[in-house]
Design a protein around this motif. Structure first.
Motif, short mmCIF file in Angstrom:
data_model
loop_
_atom_site.label_atom_id
_atom_site.label_comp_id
_atom_site.label_asym_id
_atom_site.label_seq_id
_atom_site.Cartn_x
_atom_site.Cartn_y
_atom_site.Cartn_z
N PHE A 8 -0.67 1.56 -2.63
CA PHE A 8 1.04 1.73 -3.58
C PHE A 8 2.19 2.98 -2.81
O PHE A 8 1.20 3.88 -2.77
N TRP A 10 4.42 5.94 -3.88
CA TRP A 10 3.93 6.95 -5.13
C TRP A 10 4.67 8.03 -4.03
O TRP A 10 4.79 8.63 -2.98
N TYR A 17 -5.76 2.13 -2.24
CA TYR A 17 -6.74 2.10 -3.93
C TYR A 17 -7.26 0.61 -3.81
O TYR A 17 -7.02 -0.11 -3.23
N ASN A 19 -8.61 -2.24 -5.80
CA ASN A 19 -7.46 -3.20 -6.14
C ASN A 19 -8.58 -4.43 -6.94
O ASN A 19 -9.09 -5.41 -6.50
N ALA A 333 0.79 6.14 -12.36
CA ALA A 333 1.56 5.46 -11.63
C ALA A 333 0.33 4.58 -11.14
O ALA A 333 0.22 3.57 -11.57
N TYR A 334 -1.47 5.60 -11.10
CA TYR A 334 -2.08 4.85 -10.55
C TYR A 334 -2.78 4.43 -12.32
O TYR A 334 -3.43 2.79 -11.85
N GLN A 336 -1.33 2.32 -14.06
CA GLN A 336 -0.69 1.52 -14.33
C GLN A 336 -0.47 0.13 -13.27
O GLN A 336 -0.48 -1.05 -13.55
N GLN A 337 -0.84 0.57 -12.35
CA GLN A 337 -1.11 -0.15 -11.17
C GLN A 337 -2.00 -1.11 -10.77
O GLN A 337 -2.30 -2.24 -10.76
N ASN A 338 -3.69 -0.05 -11.58
CA ASN A 338 -4.61 -0.76 -11.59
C ASN A 338 -5.06 -0.53 -12.60
O ASN A 338 -6.82 -1.40 -12.84
N HIS A 339 -4.70 -1.21 -13.75
CA HIS A 339 -4.89 -2.33 -15.27
C HIS A 339 -5.72 -1.49 -15.39
O HIS A 339 -6.74 -1.48 -16.14
#
Length: 880
Positions: A8, A10, A17, A19, A333-334, A336-339
């Motif tokens: 992602f 940034w 990361y 997923n 950011a992370y 939110q990106q990876n739940h």
């Protein structure tokens, strides 16, 4: 096999990361159904073992797979000095042994970042004056010089080890305010991998970091050593209990009241070994400091952890404590990106859901012996009506005073649980100010102290103008560390000690800590209650716990007018405004800018810059442990046997035996086996220090194992303390002396020892010496009704067999008296052990029964077969 690596954007970078959403989707489920803790474990499993996805698949169906194991490899390890010193002593000895076996000793080195915070050694020898801090500091360095030199040596000898010198704060508060990153990065070549921060620590209250959204828990020193050396630890996939928090705390209720209520409620629900995850609308009103207060208490409610997911409160706290803005941005950011960001959508599913209404939380305490025993403030007085109405006369500067049951000997604001919480500390300072202005004073016989969890606390109290009022009431700074909460309380007031010399009067204590087990705080304190910092001050003013502060006056002013608690309790608005006024990032940035530097006393310590430690033969602090003495090129492959014979009973114990009962802790008495050993070594009683400070010397620790003054061994009914019956002669001896005599017997008479116990054996702090000590006493097996998680693991890792009675059976129902000789045979699958207990006296009768072998993970049997994890690592390192 498909890779679930993803990227992602940034800022101006591309971040890599794992997923978890894609993995879940490809296997027919939705990641948002998983608890946040399971999501973190899922990411870890994918990252560490991408080619073997079975554990990840098990996690997708986590609530049907509690018998399956999940590999856990924490990103970092936290140590405090009491448990950290023996861990590093072991590793230093392992390096020596590997070299002696012609291996490469340098291989024995931490593989993950390790932080050791020196916070458990300061004692409250001086209090009640502005000079107390400097005097305690000098005394601390005087009696801990050898230990500190060893730690300074370790800092330069081992890679990946950071030592945080004394007088900087308590391990968990320093972790919360400074060390924890929440989200971590690792750059390999051109790839920057992003992943969650996870941690294990050699202190039960490592769980405090869960309040910041960092998954972590306490482990024994032995397990921490394994993690430091790169071993993967296996845990059964946990049940995850969701605790729905709704509403908002009412005026006058504190985060401590909430934490104590949660502790009582979850203990009643039997959440031992389970994950707790907090969710619901109530989180929006619960700042990280309050969350951390609750998460800290997870060992008290019995859970592995009490987790709060990452959300805006996490970001606010990272900002408040002065973290780098780029790191704060990455966390958001992370997550939110990876739940891993708590959206508040409540889509996650749990094994069970409990509800706690914050609006119903009232002022409370916990005690007198267990943190889960909640007592509403208005009912506390009733606790002191059942004992004999003895009194104690004490001569003080205020004149002769007649104390009644409930009189307080110690009132301490201490421990990470509450001093990490600015709202609680500001409330305490405001209450002190109001009390002083109302003309209230603390009785002379009460020993008061203030030991904050970080230097930031004293800075913001001073900035708020509250320090002079705390000082005036006797709550001057005594040190930055775990003091009264772990038994480093120092002596009571001299006049009180004098009065108690000829009396068994039961003095009481109150502290803002997390543990109040019998005999823990001070040998002369019988009833100990946990409370918030402002309530500690309130009861110190009253001088007694036998009072209803909701109805009775706390004292009188100079005009003899009654002053009530409600008169001096600050308003929520006043607390909130002052917290916002004084809590600024600059306070934390200033205090942590030079944290590794240490004070002048630390800088003056001299060390030898060597890669192996120069052991001093006559040291009573640091000694090479004997755990590897039996390992040589001829015997290195020999481990334990599947049959144990001629085991004699060293102790027969009841329910709720804590690691405080088992492991040496607190003061060393002159008449104890450890005291006699130190005297024989020429150590004066004034230099005995505490058991905790001598954890690096096995000779002291083995003599203090099972020697707690309050332990009750049923082999010697009516007698408290570390005694047992030595069956060959029928004598009552110190446990240590009896164990030594048993070891002198031929194998056909005694080939080891066994301990019989009840429920929750080993509950409490993650003390490695609770397992190491019994190992060195010659204990081969512990047979109990149930075990606390950490201690069970520690026993296995030391090669001691944990056996559990079958349901509805125990030592009493089986008619075991303790005078039997035991034979234990393990089945091939290591599921059951067959036990034959033969009466060694006249009848020679035998009882046969089965027990369950508590090997809970795939590694446990291997650890046991190798006589422990540390010998196993040496064998692997040397290819033996």
């Amino acid at each position: 096999m498909k890779s679930y690596k993803d990227t992602f954007p940034w800022h101006d970078q591309v971040m890599t990361y794992w997923n978890i959403e894609q993995f879940a989707s490809d296997h027919g489920t939705t990641v948002t159904k998983l608890p946040y803790t399971i999501r973190i474990l899922l990411e870890m499993v994918l990252r560490h073992d991408a080619n073997n996805q079975q554990a990840a698949l098990n996690l997708l169906n986590w609530d049907q797979n509690h018998k399956a194991d999940v590999p856990f490899k924490a990103q970092r390890v936290l140590l405090q000095d009491f448990t950290g010193v023996p861990a590093l002593v072991d590793i230093a000895a392992m390096r020596d042994k590997v070299q002696a076996l012609k291996g490469n000793g340098a291989v024995i080195d931490p593989e993950v970042p390790v932080h050791l915070i020196i916070d458990h050694s300061v004692q409250v020898n001086f209090s009640g004056s502005t000079a107390a801090f400097s005097k305690n500091q000098r005394r601390e360095f005087q009696i801990n010089q050898e230990r500190y030199q060893f730690l300074k040596w370790a800092q330069q000898a081992f890679d990946n080890l950071t030592i945080i010198p004394p007088d900087n704060g308590i391990i968990h508060q320093v972790n919360l305010e400074h060390i924890a990153q929440v989200i971590m990065t690792q750059t390999n070549h051109s790839e920057t991998l992003v992943y969650p921060d996870t941690v294990v620590g050699t202190d039960s209250h490592t769980t405090m970091t869960n309040g910041l959204g960092v998954l972590g828990w306490g482990v024994g020193g032995i397990e921490a050593e394994a993690s430091m050396l790169g071993e993967i630890t296996y845990y059964p996939i946990p049940e995850v209990i969701g605790v729905y928090l709704k509403g908002q705390l009412p005026d006058g209720s504190t985060a401590t009241d909430l934490a104590l209520t949660v502790t009582q409620r979850l203990r009643q629900e039997n959440v031992v070994g389970k994950f707790i995850e907090f969710f619901g609308d109530g989180l929006r009103h619960l700042p990280v400091a309050d969350r951390a207060t609750i998460a800290n208490m997870a060992p008290e409610y019995g859970a592995t952890c009490g987790y709060f997911p990452i959300d805006q409160q996490t970001i606010d706290y990272l900002t408040l404590t002065g973290r780098e803005q780029t790191q704060i941005d990455l966390v958001a950011a992370y997550a939110q990106q990876n739940h891993l960001w708590d959206t508040g959508d409540l889509t996650q599913q749990y094994s069970q859901v409990l509800t706690i209404d914050l609006s119903q939380i009232g002022a409370s305490l916990a005690g007198p012996k267990r943190p889960q025993d909640l007592v509403p403030l208005k009912q506390l007085k009733q606790q002191f009506k059942t004992e004999p109405h003895d009194t104690l006369t004490v001569e003080t500067k205020q004149g002769k005073q007649r104390l009644k049951y409930g009189a307080i000997g110690i009132a301490a604001i201490t421990s990470c649980t509450n001093t990490s919480n600015p709202a609680l500390m500001i409330t305490a300072g405001l209450l002190a100010r109001n009390a002083v202005k109302a003309g209230l004073t603390v009785p002379d016989y009460v020993k008061t102290s203030l030991a904050p969890g970080s230097r930031a606390v004293t800075d913001y109290l001073a900035k708020a103008g509250l320090t002079p009022y705390l000082d005036q009431l006797g709550f001057q700074l005594v040190g930055y560390g775990c003091t009264t909460c772990i038994g480093n309380s120092g002596d009571l007031k001299p006049e009180l000690i004098q009065a108690l010399q000829t009396s068994t009067f039961p003095m009481a204590g109150i502290l803002s800590g997390n543990r109040n087990f019998e005999g823990r705080v001070n040998p002369l304190i019988k009833d100990t209650y946990l409370a918030s910092p402002p309530l500690v001050i309130a009861f110190a003013l009253a001088g007694t716990l036998a009072i209803d502060l909701t109805q009775e006056p706390i004292g009188t002013n100079q005009q003899q007018q009654p002053i009530y608690l409600r008169d001096i309790w600050p308003t929520p608005t006043e607390i909130s405004l002052l917290v916002k006024q004084v809590m600024k990032p600059a306070i934390f940035q200033k205090n942590y800018a030079h944290i590794l530097q240490g004070n002048q006393l630390w800088q003056q310590l001299k060390i030898a810059p060597t890669k192996t430690f120069p052991w001093q033969k006559d040291s009573t602090y640091i000694a090479a442990p004997p755990f590897f003495d039996h390992l040589n090129s001829d015997t290195a492959t020999q481990g334990t046997s599947d049959m144990l014979t001629n085991l004699r009973v060293l102790a027969k114990l009841g329910d709720s035996i804590t690691t405080d009962h088992i492991s040496p802790a607190g003061f060393i008495g002159q008449q104890t086996a450890a005291g006699r050993y130190l005297l024989a070594k020429g150590v004066q009683p004034s230099e005995f220090n505490s058991y905790g400070s001598r954890r690096g010397n096995h000779e002291v620790m083995i003599r203090g194992t099972l020697a707690n003054i309050r332990i009750k061994n049923q082999l010697v009914p009516g007698k408290e303390g570390g005694y047992t019956k030595y069956w060959p002669t029928g004598e009552v001896l110190d446990i240590y002396d009896a164990a030594q005599q048993y070891q002198q017997l031929p194998p056909q008479q005694c080939n080891g020892l066994v301990i019989l116990a009840g429920k929750d054996y080993g509950m409490g702090s993650s003390r490695d010496w609770a397992a190491k000590g019994v190992k060195l006493l010659g204990v081969k097996a512990v047979i109990a009704k149930s075990f606390e998680r950490i201690h069970r693991s520690n026993l296995v890792m030391m090669g001691v067999l944990p056996l559990e009675f079958m349901p509805d059976e125990d030592a009493t129902t089986l008619g075991l008296t303790g005078r039997e000789s035991f034979q234990i045979t393990l089945d091939n699958a290591h599921h059951l052990a067959h036990v034959i207990a033969t009466d060694t006296f006249e009848s020679q009768s035998s009882k046969a029964f089965n027990t369950r072998i508590r090997f809970d993970t795939p590694s446990d049997a291997t650890y046991y077969e190798n006589d422990g994890i540390l010998p196993m690592i040496i064998r692997q390192t040397c290819h033996l």
